[in-house]
Structures are given as structure tokens and as C-alpha cells.
Design a protein around this motif. Sequence first.
Motif, PDB file in Angstrom:
ATOM      1  N   ILE A   1       0.673  -1.145   0.082  1.00  0.00           N
ATOM      2  CA  ILE A   1       0.122  -0.263  -0.229  1.00  0.00           C
ATOM      3  C   ILE A   1       0.463   0.999   0.034  1.00  0.00           C
ATOM      4  O   ILE A   1       2.073   1.318   0.761  1.00  0.00           O
ATOM      5  N   GLU A   2       0.809   1.937  -0.958  1.00  0.00           N
ATOM      6  CA  GLU A   2       1.125   2.968  -1.338  1.00  0.00           C
ATOM      7  C   GLU A   2       0.647   4.911  -0.512  1.00  0.00           C
ATOM      8  O   GLU A   2      -0.431   4.814  -1.393  1.00  0.00           O
ATOM      9  N   LEU A   3       0.621   5.405   0.174  1.00  0.00           N
ATOM     10  CA  LEU A   3       0.485   6.069   0.730  1.00  0.00           C
ATOM     11  C   LEU A   3       1.325   7.202   0.287  1.00  0.00           C
ATOM     12  O   LEU A   3       3.174   7.471   0.803  1.00  0.00           O
ATOM     13  N   THR A   4       0.932   8.988   0.142  1.00  0.00           N
ATOM     14  CA  THR A   4       2.180  10.167   0.559  1.00  0.00           C
ATOM     15  C   THR A   4       2.516  10.235   1.542  1.00  0.00           C
ATOM     16  O   THR A   4       2.044  10.471   2.795  1.00  0.00           O
ATOM     17  N   GLU A   5       3.498  11.368   2.056  1.00  0.00           N
ATOM     18  CA  GLU A   5       4.485  11.487   3.017  1.00  0.00           C
ATOM     19  C   GLU A   5       3.413  12.287   3.655  1.00  0.00           C
ATOM     20  O   GLU A   5       3.170  12.152   5.207  1.00  0.00           O
ATOM     21  N   SER A   6       2.305  13.151   3.206  1.00  0.00           N
ATOM     22  CA  SER A   6       1.948  14.536   4.096  1.00  0.00           C
ATOM     23  C   SER A   6       1.015  13.698   4.389  1.00  0.00           C
ATOM     24  O   SER A   6       0.213  14.001   6.086  1.00  0.00           O
ATOM     25  N   LEU A   7       0.550  12.649   3.726  1.00  0.00           N
ATOM     26  CA  LEU A   7      -1.071  12.176   4.125  1.00  0.00           C
ATOM     27  C   LEU A   7      -0.603  11.000   5.252  1.00  0.00           C
ATOM     28  O   LEU A   7      -1.559  11.027   7.158  1.00  0.00           O
ATOM     29  N   ALA A   8       0.340  10.014   5.334  1.00  0.00           N
ATOM     30  CA  ALA A   8       1.295   9.700   6.283  1.00  0.00           C
ATOM     31  C   ALA A   8       0.762  10.868   7.974  1.00  0.00           C
ATOM     32  O   ALA A   8       1.185   9.868   8.443  1.00  0.00           O
ATOM     33  N   VAL A   9       1.504  11.690   7.471  1.00  0.00           N
ATOM     34  CA  VAL A   9       1.966  12.598   9.365  1.00  0.00           C
ATOM     35  C   VAL A   9       0.576  13.227   9.537  1.00  0.00           C
ATOM     36  O   VAL A   9       1.179  13.821  11.024  1.00  0.00           O
ATOM     37  N   THR A  10      -0.218  13.757   8.396  1.00  0.00           N
ATOM     38  CA  THR A  10      -1.471  14.511   9.074  1.00  0.00           C
ATOM     39  C   THR A  10      -1.956  13.248   9.744  1.00  0.00           C
ATOM     40  O   THR A  10      -2.290  12.349   9.051  1.00  0.00           O
ATOM     41  N   ASN A  11      -3.151  13.347  10.636  1.00  0.00           N
ATOM     42  CA  ASN A  11      -3.531  12.354  11.107  1.00  0.00           C
ATOM     43  C   ASN A  11      -2.784  11.180  11.473  1.00  0.00           C
ATOM     44  O   ASN A  11      -3.279  10.260  11.424  1.00  0.00           O
ATOM     45  N   PHE A  12      -1.483  11.416  12.197  1.00  0.00           N
ATOM     46  CA  PHE A  12      -1.164  10.661  12.309  1.00  0.00           C
ATOM     47  C   PHE A  12      -1.143   9.220  13.137  1.00  0.00           C
ATOM     48  O   PHE A  12      -1.289   8.156  12.826  1.00  0.00           O
ATOM     49  N   ASP A  13      -2.210   9.916  14.278  1.00  0.00           N
ATOM     50  CA  ASP A  13      -2.429   8.597  14.979  1.00  0.00           C
ATOM     51  C   ASP A  13      -3.891   7.532  14.634  1.00  0.00           C
ATOM     52  O   ASP A  13      -3.098   6.586  14.189  1.00  0.00           O
ATOM     53  N   LEU A  14      -3.918   7.990  13.517  1.00  0.00           N
ATOM     54  CA  LEU A  14      -5.434   7.213  13.172  1.00  0.00           C
ATOM     55  C   LEU A  14      -4.701   6.447  11.685  1.00  0.00           C
ATOM     56  O   LEU A  14      -5.080   5.871  11.901  1.00  0.00           O
ATOM     57  N   THR A  15      -3.432   6.965  10.954  1.00  0.00           N
ATOM     58  CA  THR A  15      -2.688   6.566  10.100  1.00  0.00           C
ATOM     59  C   THR A  15      -2.443   5.589  10.507  1.00  0.00           C
ATOM     60  O   THR A  15      -2.305   4.767  10.219  1.00  0.00           O
TER      61      THR A  15
END
Lengths: 176, 670
Positions: free
Chosen positions: B529-543
Motif C-alpha cells: 500500500i502506498e500513501l503519501t508522506e503528507s497523508l501519513a503525518v497528518t492524522n498521524f494517530d489514525l493513519t
Amino acid sequence: MKGVVFNLLEEAVTHEFGAETWEALLDDAKLDGAYTSLGSYDDVEIAALVAAAGKRLDLTPEQVLQWFGERAMPLLKERYGPLFNGHAGARNFILSVNKIIHPEVRKLYAGAECPFFHFKEEADGALMLRYQSTRKMIDLAHGFIVGAAKLWNETVTINRFPPGSPNADVLIVRWV
Amino acid sequence: MTVHPETSPDDALDFEALYRIAQRRYEREQRARKQAESIAEHGLRMIHLRERQAALLESVARAANSSTSWEQTIRIAMQEVCEHAGWSCGFVYIWDDKASNVLTLSPCHVVMGEGLESFVDFTLTRFEPAGRTLPGRAATLGKPVWISDVTNDCEFPRKQSAVECGLRTGVSVPILIDDKVVAVTEFFGREVQNPDISFLGVLDTIGVQLGRVIERERIQAKLLHDSTHDALTGLPNRGHLINRLTRCIAQAHTSEATYAVLFVDLDRFKLINDSLGHRAGDALLIEIATRFRSVIAPRGQEAMLARLGGDEFVVLVQNLNGIEAATSVAESLLAAMAMPVRIEGQQIFASASIGVTVGLFGYKSADDALRDADIAMYEAKRGGKSRVSIFEPVLHLQAVSRLALESDLRRALRDRQFLLHYQPIVPTSAAGHHSFEALLRWQKAPGLIVAPGEFINVAEESGLIVFIGEFVLREACNAAKLWNHDRPANEWISVSVNMSARQIAQPDLVQMVERTIVESGAHPEMLSIELTESLAVTNFDLTSSKLAAIRALGVKVSIDDFGTGHSSLSYLHQLKFDTIKIDRSFVPSICDDADSGRIIQTVLDLAKNLDVSVVAEGAETHEQLDSLRRMGCDYIQGYYISRPLDEEAAGRWVHALRTSPELRRAQGGV
């Protein structure tokens, strides 16, 4: 006419002239005399009794009715005490006739045709009553008023207009 | 034998005795008759009374069923009661729970011409009906109160006025809803009357009946309110707003009146709802509504705050001078959100995007004005969070085309126009594994393939990305299963699939991934699964928790576009993943720009320390490939290796992997 009126007449006549006089009046009027207060009887019967009484007592029918009205008052008080209580005097009692007494009469006797009185209180203290009824029995009302005054130990004079006058149905009551 | 009774001549002649007997019998009969008549008279009187009471109740019931307001019903009921009882006047007091006081109200019935004006005036203007007063007692007791003669009652403050007007009896009857006093009626008569138990019962019944009328009207009023207000926040709802806006527009046509419509949409609300639950989402909406309310409160009747549904609010402001004033209101709303909201122990930083439009555009309908404010709001959202955007007509055209695209995308999903291309990712050493990145394409028409850049934003905004994402995952798993059916586990070719913010926010994401893998028959290790770095750090807990769950399935995780987002070492340290993909923007200048080279080297060192592999994207020349391999990059992806391939070509690529010399070269020139 409601049976109670016949009952009152019987009581008044019997009281003053004895039971045999009442029996004689019934015979004269050719009536069997079985009246119950709750029944309704032909107006002709009361007229016949009044006429018979007049003949025997040598009075006019008007005088008989006045006499009956006066004598009936204490008998009415005996029967319907609550209607008389709470009135300071006859005047007050008379003024309540349309609003209290006759509605009470209608409660008991469905279809009773009670008269209506138009009242006018004059400046000099006189009470003017105009009698309105299909029955021509203003003289009975006249007697009732005299009898009512006596119940409260009052004395009244009643002035009338002569028969045929447009005001023949008016009673002018003055307290002496 | 016949017996002749002996008779005494004395007995036969005792007429006097006979007369006395007859007389006694006569008197007895007469007494019995009078008694019978009296009993009958009493019965008749009671029947008459009951009939009249029934008629009274019937007329009150008729009024209750046919009148249009409780005031009218009570006025009719009071008139009926007064006529029935011969009473002269009646009043109604409404019991005010909040002030614990009784308030006088106008419905009253007064028999005219009886000279009661001064008493009525006193009652309506100077009388305070609480406490031990007649209506106060009825309200406290919850039962009728009957005073036979108010002129003899020491607790009757209107005594003097009642004496002057000749009033004696006073009766007060409470009006009840479920044993709770909501109002009190009060009647006065001229005669002294003792309490009539039977009539009190009737008045009690009337009180209950009137209570039902009031209750019915309250329910009606509540239904009306509920139909025009939002249940969660208590704010006016869409219908209410449309009505008000429609009136506003009509006024603007006939006068100089101006207005502004502010369309407010909370940023990332769905994420909050999905991650913290609907209860937290609701609490946030209530808090935001409260803050917005206080912002517009000073404008009184000139402003209306409505909730359209979800996280959408609209503020309508009347008599506003120009766009700047409208923008200033919008900024006040944003400022009201600056303080974090504490919900279920968590601090939530909420923000909103606001689109503004004004009456100057000459709207003909409320829908048009709302539409343009909505369009401006989307523009604000596109510009980043917590922004205000003013509507311009050109935005409308853009919105129309966006809408058309959205409906095309729906059709595309339905008609199976989406397909995947696969771009090979090759290892630079013999030890590495081959893989593909799955890339979405839209076959809009025969020969016309649309790249995701043209539609992915609209798909994301409209939420269609969730469905499209599921399709991508399913296709990719099927392809991986196909490629690997005859390959040993150590030679498996995996496929990586991109995930968007919306997909990550789906509460059932992990289950969906697991289900899709199982249904396809692929092995979890064939999927990344690929996800962007910015997506990973925003909503860190959930992600991070979702990624951990996905990794627990055996699926790999890649951080895409590395180096372009908010690289944070502390986040990277906590986030568990398998691969870093260096953003394509760094690769082209690797040979000429020392900085790019250093950045790539830093990332490679970092990856080594974190024990994760690195894929460099965008390699287009042999030199770039060479440099990357020399620097120790594990995997290369780019046009130099291969363009994205359709399914068939990807199959051929897989088939040729072991034998083709070109591919061996691509593996790092071995």
C-alpha cells in the motif's frame, strides 16, 4: 297548567274553608280533582275552579286569583325554601323571579310556561312590573306580590290600570 | 251451613271511628303522595342539572375540537361556563414555570353592562395572581377553589373592588396537562353561592379538556419548530433558510436592501467523524454552532445562522454594505474556530472553508445564491484550509464542468471504464524483488485514455475515490495472483496500490483490504500500500494505527513522494513501513545538481538506518540509473526502465523476466 298550582289551590282552600269546600268546588266545576304536582292539566280546569270559588265566595275571578296568590306564598316557601333564602326582602325576591325562580321551575317541570316580567325601578322607589304571558293571570301575580311582602313583614300597595288600558298588564308596587 | 257473623248495632253505627280512620288514611296518602312527588322532583332536578352540565361539556368539547387557537377555545369555554352558572366574568392566567409566577393573560369573558369595568381593569393591570390569591391557590393545589363570598374572604386582595362591583362568589379552576398546572381560570358571580360539588366536577373536566387543547397546540408548535429547525444544533434548517433567503431576495428586488450569503463547510469533518465517531462529530458541530451563534448574535434579526446538514452551515446577513463587510463576518467565523475544541478528552483543531456571495449579483432564487456561495466555498477549500473565498461568475463555469466530470466518473464506475496500467519497479541487485506500481486509467472512449491527474481531485472531493480505490485494489490483487501462480515465494512479484486520504479514513479500510486479498486468492505479501508522506503525518494517530493493522495482515507499506511533504523524523520513527519512494522531482537533476544528489544520499542513509528499502521514481536516463545504483538505491522506477504497461504487456513483462537480457540490464546492468 302544572299540577302543583292545583295542589296549592287545594291547600289554600282547604286551609281556610275546609276540605268539604274544596270537594264542593270540584263538584261545581265537574272535576275529579286528582292532581299531582308533576302533571300538566288543562288551563280550563283552573279557570273552572276559580269561577266556582268566585260563585261560592261571592268574589270575582280576579279577586279569587289575588286571594289565592297571597295565600299560596307561605305554602311555596314551605315547599321550596332555598329559593326564598338569601333574599333580604320582598323586592329582591321579586326581582329574582326571571333569573332564578322561573329557571328553577323549569328544572322541575319540563315545558312549564312561566310568565316573564319586565322590571323598571322608578326614581321614587316604586317597582313597575309588566306581566307577559299567554295566560291572563296577572291577578295571580298581584296576589303573589302581596303574599311575598307579607313573608318579609313588609306592606305594599299595588296600583293597576283599568281593564282595556294598554297598561292593563302593569303592576306598580310601592312599599309602605 | 251458612254462618252469619254476629254484628253489633254499636259497631255499625260508629261512623265517627270510621271517619277518623278514613281521615288518617287520607292524610297518610297525601303525605306519601307529597313524598313521592318530592322524590320525583329531586330526580327531575338532577336530570335537568346533568343535562345542562352535559350540554356545557359538549359545547366546550365542540369549541376545543373546532377552534384554531387555545385562546379562542378558552374564551368560548369561559363564556359557556359563565352562561351556565349565571356568573358575570372570567379570567385566564398562564402559569409560567420559569418565573414560578402566574401571569395574567387577556382571554377573559365579561358580561357587558353589569358595571364590572373597574374590577376587570384592576384584575388585568394591578392584580398579582401568585401566592395565596384565588388563582394562586388553585394553581398550587391543582384543584378548583370555591369562595362562596369573596367579600368575606381575608385572603382576597381584590375585595374592595369586588364589593364595589357587587361580586360575591369566586371560583378558580386549574387547567392541567398530565397533572401539571399550565393555566388557571377564574370566575365571579353576583350571588353568594355555596360550593356545588357536582359542578366542581364539571369544571375539573373542563380544565382537563382545555389542558388537552393547550397541549395539542404546544405539540403542533413543537412540530412546526422541529420541521424548520435542525434537531442536533437547534439552528434553522435548510427549508427555513430558503424561506428567509427567498424573502430577502424579493426585498432586494424592490428596495435597496442588500444581503450576503456565507457558505461554511468544516474542513476534514468526515475524518473527525470517522476517526473519533459520530458522537464526537456531533459534539463538535454543537460547539461550532454555539460559537457561530455568538458571532452573529450582535446582528440580531438581521442575521440568520442555519445548518444545512452534515458539516455545512450558512449565514445569511441582511443590510450589509458590500463584499468587504461580508468577508469580515466570514473572518469572524473563522476566528471563532481558532481555539481548539475539547471533545472526549481530545483537543480538536477545527477549521472551515467559507464561500461568500452577495445580493449584488441580482439572484432570482435562493437556490442560485446558495449554489454560488457553495461554489465559492469549494474554491476556498481548494486554496487550502481555513480560507474565505468570494464568488466570481467564472467559478460557476468551473463548478459546472466539475459537476459534469463527477457524473461522468459515476458513469465510468458503472460502465467499468476504469482499468489499471502497471509500471515495473526493478531491483538494482540480484537479491531484490520485482514489482509493479498499479496506476489508474480511465478509458473514456475507444482510444481515449484519461490520466488520473485530470479526475482524481474530483473523485476525492465527491467521495467516489472510495469506490474507485476498491476497484483498484481488487484488480491489482487479481493481477498479482495471476503473475505469481507458478512462481516460488521468493520470486513473487508484488504490486503496490496508492491510497488516498478518504480511503484511509474509511472505518472498514482494514477489513476491506483483507477481504479483497482473500477473495482474489493472492497472498498478502504480494501487495503493497502506498500513501503519501503528507497523508501519513497528518492524522498521524489514525493513519499509523491503520497502517499497523494492514502490516499485520502481511501487506507492505510504502511512503510515497518522500521528501516533498512535512518530513519529520519523529513521525518516521514511530510509523512502521517497509519502503520509501524518493519523489521523482529529485531524480532528473541527480547528475548535475549537487543538492539533489545530497538529498537522495541522505534519504538512502536514513532508509538504511531505519532498515527500509528505497525506490527512486522518475529515472529516465541511463546516467540517472547508474548514479542511483552507485549511491545504493535498492529499486528503480521510471521511463528508462519502462513506461506503465497495460495488463497484457505487464503479463509479457512478467513472463520475460527471467530470460530477457534487457531486463537483466535494467536490474542494474548485471
